[in-house]
Scaffold this active site. Structure first.
Site, PDB file in Angstrom:
ATOM      1  N   ASP A   1     -18.749  19.818  61.710  1.00  0.00           N
ATOM      2  CA  ASP A   1     -19.388  20.862  60.897  1.00  0.00           C
ATOM      3  C   ASP A   1     -19.387  22.196  61.660  1.00  0.00           C
ATOM      4  O   ASP A   1     -18.951  23.240  61.133  1.00  0.00           O
ATOM      5  CB  ASP A   1     -20.830  20.408  60.585  1.00  0.00           C
ATOM      6  CG  ASP A   1     -21.476  21.178  59.447  1.00  0.00           C
ATOM      7  OD1 ASP A   1     -20.793  22.020  58.830  1.00  0.00           O
ATOM      8  OD2 ASP A   1     -22.665  20.926  59.178  1.00  0.00           O
TER       9      ASP A   1
ATOM     10  N   GLY B   1     -20.844  19.040  65.903  1.00  0.00           N
ATOM     11  CA  GLY B   1     -19.696  18.190  65.569  1.00  0.00           C
ATOM     12  C   GLY B   1     -18.639  18.909  64.753  1.00  0.00           C
ATOM     13  O   GLY B   1     -18.361  20.100  64.958  1.00  0.00           O
TER      14      GLY B   1
ATOM     15  N   ASN C   1     -24.555  18.218  56.528  1.00  0.00           N
ATOM     16  CA  ASN C   1     -25.899  17.652  56.305  1.00  0.00           C
ATOM     17  C   ASN C   1     -26.458  18.231  55.014  1.00  0.00           C
ATOM     18  O   ASN C   1     -25.857  19.122  54.412  1.00  0.00           O
ATOM     19  CB  ASN C   1     -26.815  17.919  57.508  1.00  0.00           C
ATOM     20  CG  ASN C   1     -26.979  19.399  57.770  1.00  0.00           C
ATOM     21  OD1 ASN C   1     -27.439  20.143  56.908  1.00  0.00           O
ATOM     22  ND2 ASN C   1     -26.577  19.847  58.948  1.00  0.00           N
TER      23      ASN C   1
ATOM     24  N   SER D   1     -19.938  10.552  59.132  1.00  0.00           N
ATOM     25  CA  SER D   1     -21.119   9.783  59.572  1.00  0.00           C
ATOM     26  C   SER D   1     -20.950   9.032  60.889  1.00  0.00           C
ATOM     27  O   SER D   1     -21.912   8.411  61.348  1.00  0.00           O
ATOM     28  CB  SER D   1     -21.599   8.774  58.500  1.00  0.00           C
ATOM     29  OG  SER D   1     -22.312   9.421  57.473  1.00  0.00           O
TER      30      SER D   1
ATOM     31  N   GLY E   1     -20.354  10.186  63.910  1.00  0.00           N
ATOM     32  CA  GLY E   1     -20.735  10.910  65.124  1.00  0.00           C
ATOM     33  C   GLY E   1     -22.243  10.898  65.287  1.00  0.00           C
ATOM     34  O   GLY E   1     -22.840   9.837  65.518  1.00  0.00           O
ATOM     35  N   VAL E   2     -22.836  12.071  65.108  1.00  0.00           N
ATOM     36  CA  VAL E   2     -24.299  12.232  65.221  1.00  0.00           C
ATOM     37  C   VAL E   2     -25.049  11.227  64.331  1.00  0.00           C
ATOM     38  O   VAL E   2     -26.119  10.747  64.700  1.00  0.00           O
ATOM     39  CB  VAL E   2     -24.686  13.677  64.813  1.00  0.00           C
ATOM     40  CG1 VAL E   2     -26.194  13.864  64.779  1.00  0.00           C
ATOM     41  CG2 VAL E   2     -24.067  14.681  65.769  1.00  0.00           C
ATOM     42  N   TYR E   3     -24.478  10.892  63.178  1.00  0.00           N
ATOM     43  CA  TYR E   3     -25.171  10.003  62.228  1.00  0.00           C
ATOM     44  C   TYR E   3     -25.019   8.510  62.555  1.00  0.00           C
ATOM     45  O   TYR E   3     -25.573   7.660  61.860  1.00  0.00           O
ATOM     46  CB  TYR E   3     -24.719  10.302  60.800  1.00  0.00           C
ATOM     47  CG  TYR E   3     -25.344  11.545  60.194  1.00  0.00           C
ATOM     48  CD1 TYR E   3     -26.268  12.306  60.904  1.00  0.00           C
ATOM     49  CD2 TYR E   3     -25.023  11.971  58.904  1.00  0.00           C
ATOM     50  CE1 TYR E   3     -26.841  13.452  60.345  1.00  0.00           C
ATOM     51  CE2 TYR E   3     -25.597  13.099  58.340  1.00  0.00           C
ATOM     52  CZ  TYR E   3     -26.498  13.839  59.071  1.00  0.00           C
ATOM     53  OH  TYR E   3     -27.066  14.956  58.505  1.00  0.00           O
TER      54      TYR E   3
HETATM   55  N1  AR6 Z   1     -11.898  17.571  63.953  1.00  0.00           N
HETATM   56  C1  AR6 Z   1     -11.961  16.311  63.470  1.00  0.00           C
HETATM   57  N2  AR6 Z   1     -12.993  15.482  63.715  1.00  0.00           N
HETATM   58  C2  AR6 Z   1     -13.993  15.949  64.496  1.00  0.00           C
HETATM   59  C3  AR6 Z   1     -14.008  17.251  65.049  1.00  0.00           C
HETATM   60  C4  AR6 Z   1     -12.883  18.093  64.738  1.00  0.00           C
HETATM   61  N3  AR6 Z   1     -12.785  19.344  65.187  1.00  0.00           N
HETATM   62  N4  AR6 Z   1     -15.151  17.403  65.780  1.00  0.00           N
HETATM   63  C5  AR6 Z   1     -15.815  16.231  65.706  1.00  0.00           C
HETATM   64  N5  AR6 Z   1     -15.134  15.349  64.949  1.00  0.00           N
HETATM   65  P1  AR6 Z   1     -20.106  14.428  63.340  1.00  0.00           P
HETATM   66  P2  AR6 Z   1     -21.686  13.024  61.272  1.00  0.00           P
HETATM   67  C6  AR6 Z   1     -15.439  13.948  64.596  1.00  0.00           C
HETATM   68  O1  AR6 Z   1     -21.173  14.221  64.364  1.00  0.00           O
HETATM   69  O2  AR6 Z   1     -21.772  11.818  62.113  1.00  0.00           O
HETATM   70  C7  AR6 Z   1     -23.484  17.740  62.174  1.00  0.00           C
HETATM   71  O3  AR6 Z   1     -24.400  18.385  63.024  1.00  0.00           O
HETATM   72  C8  AR6 Z   1     -16.382  13.177  65.473  1.00  0.00           C
HETATM   73  O4  AR6 Z   1     -15.706  12.700  66.627  1.00  0.00           O
HETATM   74  O5  AR6 Z   1     -19.440  15.747  63.278  1.00  0.00           O
HETATM   75  O6  AR6 Z   1     -21.300  12.871  59.834  1.00  0.00           O
HETATM   76  C9  AR6 Z   1     -23.775  17.966  60.715  1.00  0.00           C
HETATM   77  O7  AR6 Z   1     -24.306  19.241  60.469  1.00  0.00           O
HETATM   78  C10 AR6 Z   1     -16.791  12.043  64.544  1.00  0.00           C
HETATM   79  O8  AR6 Z   1     -15.813  11.012  64.560  1.00  0.00           O
HETATM   80  O9  AR6 Z   1     -20.671  14.155  61.837  1.00  0.00           O
HETATM   81  C11 AR6 Z   1     -24.760  16.886  60.407  1.00  0.00           C
HETATM   82  O10 AR6 Z   1     -26.068  17.279  60.748  1.00  0.00           O
HETATM   83  C12 AR6 Z   1     -16.746  12.687  63.151  1.00  0.00           C
HETATM   84  O11 AR6 Z   1     -16.084  13.943  63.341  1.00  0.00           O
HETATM   85  C13 AR6 Z   1     -24.322  15.741  61.282  1.00  0.00           C
HETATM   86  O12 AR6 Z   1     -23.624  16.340  62.372  1.00  0.00           O
HETATM   87  C14 AR6 Z   1     -18.102  12.922  62.536  1.00  0.00           C
HETATM   88  O13 AR6 Z   1     -19.019  13.295  63.551  1.00  0.00           O
HETATM   89  C15 AR6 Z   1     -23.362  14.834  60.550  1.00  0.00           C
HETATM   90  O14 AR6 Z   1     -23.078  13.741  61.373  1.00  0.00           O
END
Ligand code: AR6
Length: 169
Positions: free
Chosen positions: A32, A30, A22, A115, A117-119
């Site tokens: 991150d 996630g 972020n 983007s 996941g949470v986004y």
């Molecule tokens: N390895 C690979 N992919 C993963 C893992 C992992 N260990 N864990 C989760 N994913 P997200 P965003 C996938 O929510 O949507 C954070 O809090 C997950 O299944 O991690 O870009 C940041 O600090 C999904 O497909 O990221 C930001 O505030 C993908 O990673 C916010 O979330 C992205 O999900 C960013 O949101």
């Protein structure tokens, strides 16, 4: 070569792991959270020095306790319907990450599905953009890994990659 895998990105032995960060670059949930846990507290200390990163851009730090030499922290857009430049911002975030990776002379790089996941960016649209930019940079790297965590993303990436190359290359 572009590869699709379903795996935990923190466990990959690649030159660069890309993080879905972020704008604060100070960690989160996630992927991150997983990257910060695996890299150790030195990663947060390095990120603090960067002073944040605008949406659509990326920053690079060492990988510390990860097998990866570097982490590129890419900030994707929060999905809010698609009318706020989200596709352009997502594309620019992948491009910025690739530019930094080239500057670091990396040969292998792994991306999470930024983007999606949470986004809440719709998975198929996000995969389409990710693969489009990956194809542009394919020749500059030995290996570009689309590291999906969930089965749905893995299926989407495999379908879209198969449609453009005939198989996973
Ligand atoms: N390895 C690979 N992919 C993963 C893992 C992992 N260990 N864990 C989760 N994913 P997200 P965003 C996938 O929510 O949507 C954070 O809090 C997950 O299944 O991690 O870009 C940041 O600090 C999904 O497909 O990221 C930001 O505030 C993908 O990673 C916010 O979330 C992205 O999900 C960013 O949101």
């Amino acid at each position: 070569m572009i590869k699709v895998i379903q795996y935990d990105i923190t466990q990959l032995d690649v030159d660069i792991v890309v993080n879905a960060a972020n704008t604060s670059l100070l960690g989160g949930g996630g992927v991150d959270g997983a990257i910060h846990r695996a890299a150790g507290p030195e990663l947060l200390a390095a990120c603090r020095k960067l002073g944040g990163c605008p949406t659509g851009e990326a920053r690079i730090t060492p990988g510390f306790r990860l097998a990866a030499k570097w982490v590129i922290h890419a900030v994707g857009p929060v999905w809010s319907g698609g009318g706020r430049g989200e596709p352009q911002l997502l594309e620019s975030c992948y491009r910025s990450a690739f530019r930094l990776a080239k500057d670091a002379q990396a040969r292998s790089i792994a991306f999470p599905c930024i983007s999606t996941g949470v986004y809440r960016y719709p998975k198929e649209g996000a995969a389409h953009i990710a693969l489009k930019v990956m194809h542009e940079y394919d020749r500059d790297f030995r290996s570009i890994v689309a590291c999906c965590f969930d089965a749905e993303n893995a299926a989407i990436y495999r379908k879209l990659l198969g449609a453009t190359t005939g198989d996973d290359e």
